[in-house]
Design a protein around this motif. Structure first.
Motif, PDB file in Angstrom:
ATOM      1  N   GLY A   1      52.126  42.702  45.877  1.00 26.42           N
ATOM      2  CA  GLY A   1      51.964  43.388  45.223  1.00 26.42           C
ATOM      3  C   GLY A   1      52.643  44.866  45.958  1.00 26.42           C
ATOM      4  O   GLY A   1      53.218  45.752  45.352  1.00 26.42           O
ATOM      5  N   ASP A   2      53.575  44.448  47.066  1.00 22.18           N
ATOM      6  CA  ASP A   2      54.080  45.868  47.910  1.00 22.18           C
ATOM      7  C   ASP A   2      54.512  45.116  48.618  1.00 22.18           C
ATOM      8  O   ASP A   2      54.930  43.582  49.282  1.00 22.18           O
ATOM      9  CB  ASP A   2      53.122  46.348  48.210  1.00 22.18           C
ATOM     10  CG  ASP A   2      53.656  47.787  48.345  1.00 22.18           C
ATOM     11  OD1 ASP A   2      54.065  48.614  49.620  1.00 22.18           O
ATOM     12  OD2 ASP A   2      53.245  49.134  47.229  1.00 22.18           O
ATOM     13  N   LEU A   3      55.734  45.592  49.386  1.00 20.66           N
ATOM     14  CA  LEU A   3      56.565  45.350  50.019  1.00 20.66           C
ATOM     15  C   LEU A   3      56.276  44.937  51.512  1.00 20.66           C
ATOM     16  O   LEU A   3      56.556  43.987  51.940  1.00 20.66           O
ATOM     17  CB  LEU A   3      57.100  46.443  51.020  1.00 20.66           C
ATOM     18  CG  LEU A   3      58.846  47.144  50.102  1.00 20.66           C
ATOM     19  CD1 LEU A   3      59.455  48.329  50.337  1.00 20.66           C
ATOM     20  CD2 LEU A   3      59.633  46.151  49.715  1.00 20.66           C
TER      21      LEU A   3
ATOM     22  N   ASP B   1      53.273  42.891  52.066  1.00 22.57           N
ATOM     23  CA  ASP B   1      52.834  41.753  51.541  1.00 22.57           C
ATOM     24  C   ASP B   1      54.007  40.663  51.669  1.00 22.57           C
ATOM     25  O   ASP B   1      54.237  39.932  52.285  1.00 22.57           O
ATOM     26  CB  ASP B   1      52.536  41.194  49.898  1.00 22.57           C
ATOM     27  CG  ASP B   1      51.187  42.287  49.574  1.00 22.57           C
ATOM     28  OD1 ASP B   1      50.112  42.328  50.288  1.00 22.57           O
ATOM     29  OD2 ASP B   1      51.286  42.547  48.472  1.00 22.57           O
TER      30      ASP B   1
ATOM     31  N   LEU C   1      59.655  42.966  42.475  1.00 28.20           N
ATOM     32  CA  LEU C   1      59.244  44.727  43.038  1.00 28.20           C
ATOM     33  C   LEU C   1      60.879  44.969  42.664  1.00 28.20           C
ATOM     34  O   LEU C   1      60.878  45.523  44.088  1.00 28.20           O
ATOM     35  CB  LEU C   1      58.615  44.275  44.726  1.00 28.20           C
ATOM     36  CG  LEU C   1      57.811  43.900  45.271  1.00 28.20           C
ATOM     37  CD1 LEU C   1      57.894  43.774  46.587  1.00 28.20           C
ATOM     38  CD2 LEU C   1      56.212  43.840  44.493  1.00 28.20           C
TER      39      LEU C   1
ATOM     40  N   ARG D   1      60.848  48.411  43.563  1.00 29.86           N
ATOM     41  CA  ARG D   1      60.435  48.746  45.259  1.00 29.86           C
ATOM     42  C   ARG D   1      61.769  48.638  45.302  1.00 29.86           C
ATOM     43  O   ARG D   1      62.991  49.314  46.383  1.00 29.86           O
ATOM     44  CB  ARG D   1      59.666  48.332  46.375  1.00 29.86           C
ATOM     45  CG  ARG D   1      58.493  49.102  45.541  1.00 29.86           C
ATOM     46  CD  ARG D   1      58.203  50.193  45.881  1.00 29.86           C
ATOM     47  NE  ARG D   1      58.023  50.741  47.383  1.00 29.86           N
ATOM     48  CZ  ARG D   1      57.381  50.806  48.581  1.00 29.86           C
ATOM     49  NH1 ARG D   1      55.855  49.999  47.559  1.00 29.86           N
ATOM     50  NH2 ARG D   1      57.558  51.219  49.193  1.00 29.86           N
TER      51      ARG D   1
END
Length: 303
Positions: free
Chosen positions: A177-179, A181, A249, A252
């Motif tokens: 869900g995010d960098l 991770d 992502l 991002r």
């Protein structure tokens, strides 16, 4: 002085070996050596010094480069004028980084071959910048404009890259869900000390310091991702070639890079190469647009 001897002299100076020059010229190494010896006798000077690294130009040989290249240019101009009414033919060697060579140039080469049936197209894929000064290619595609060299430089097109993984890998791993991770996942990227251009240092964009699997080849990296070995940053134009690839992502990690077309400065007056360079540039731009548009048109490409 025989132009054909000068042609062989230039081939040896660029290949730095008799065998390498022979391969380019379609001659055996012993014949190349005899022709060089004949030229040295004609000019009354030793033109090459044999070293452990190969054949290096002597001072006398270095002084012969400029007039030899001028003769080469004149010969090419005459040959081009003779072929003008016959259409564009002959050999065209294009150097390119392997991502471009694998995913873009085959389609572009097909269209060039269809437009110019007498053309012989050679695609050289090397993990470094192609050396046009040594005539390794007629023109080259690079990922950044060079700082030195007698070259003409043309911006070809921007292209884009995103983080991606195969659906089989994602199905068996923790969600992303995010960098942050990414630290729980295997990353795929370039071998750090074999990155030949700073524009290829993609992994630093993710915050992950090292790759679990690495290669100096974009195509090998893509095959590892395709095999479900991990996550990597891939060219958008390569994504349509791999079923099951998922973009991760995109808000991002969204990189933009550029391709540049390089030609030797002495070739700027060649109508033949200018026509082919324009066709190559148009083809690469069109193919990038075509392939990248497929990625974001397919909703199932996003994890």
């Amino acid at each position: 002085m025989d132009w054909d001897d000068l042609r062989i002299f230039l081939a040896v100076s660029r290949a730095e070996s008799l065998s390498g020059a022979g391969r380019r010229l379609g001659m055996d190494a012993s014949t190349v050596g005899r022709r060089i010896a004949r030229l040295e006798q004609a000019v009354g000077a030793v033109l090459f010094a044999k070293t452990p690294q190969g054949y290096a130009l002597t001072a006398e040989g270095g002084r012969l480069i400029v007039p030899a290249e001028a003769a080469e240019k004149a010969a090419l101009t005459v040959a081009e004028a003779a072929r003008r009414d016959e259409g564009i033919g002959g050999q065209l060697r294009i150097g390119a980084p392997d991502g471009c060579a694998n995913y873009l140039l085959p389609q572009v080469a097909r269209r060039l071959a269809e437009a110019h049936p007498k053309l012989e197209i050679q695609i050289v894929s090397l993990p470094r910048v192609v050396n046009l000064s040594k005539r390794e290619a007629d023109m080259a595609i690079a990922v950044s404009p060079p700082d030195t060299g007698r070259l003409t430089v043309q911006r070809l097109s921007d292209y884009h890259l995103h983080l991606a993984a195969h659906r089989d890998y994602l199905a068996a791993r923790p969600p992303i869900g995010d960098l942050a991770d990414l630290k729980a996942h295997r990353m795929i990227g370039y071998i750090p000390d074999m990155i030949f251009d700073r524009e290829l240092d993609y992994l630093s964009e993710t915050g992950v310091e090292t790759a679990a699997i690495s290669s100096n080849s974009v195509s090998v990296q893509m095959q590892a991702i395709r095999a479900g070995a991990g996550i990597g940053i891939v060219h958008d134009f390569a994504i349509p070639f791999v079923d099951g690839l998922r973009v991760l992502l995109p808000d991002r990690i969204a990189l933009r890079r550029s391709f540049w077309l390089l030609r030797h400065a002495d070739d700027r007056d060649s109508r033949r190469l200018s026509v082919l360079a324009d066709a190559l540039a148009q083809g690469v731009r069109a193919e990038i647009i075509r392939l990248e548009s497929q990625v974001f048109a397919a909703a199932d490409r996003f994890a």
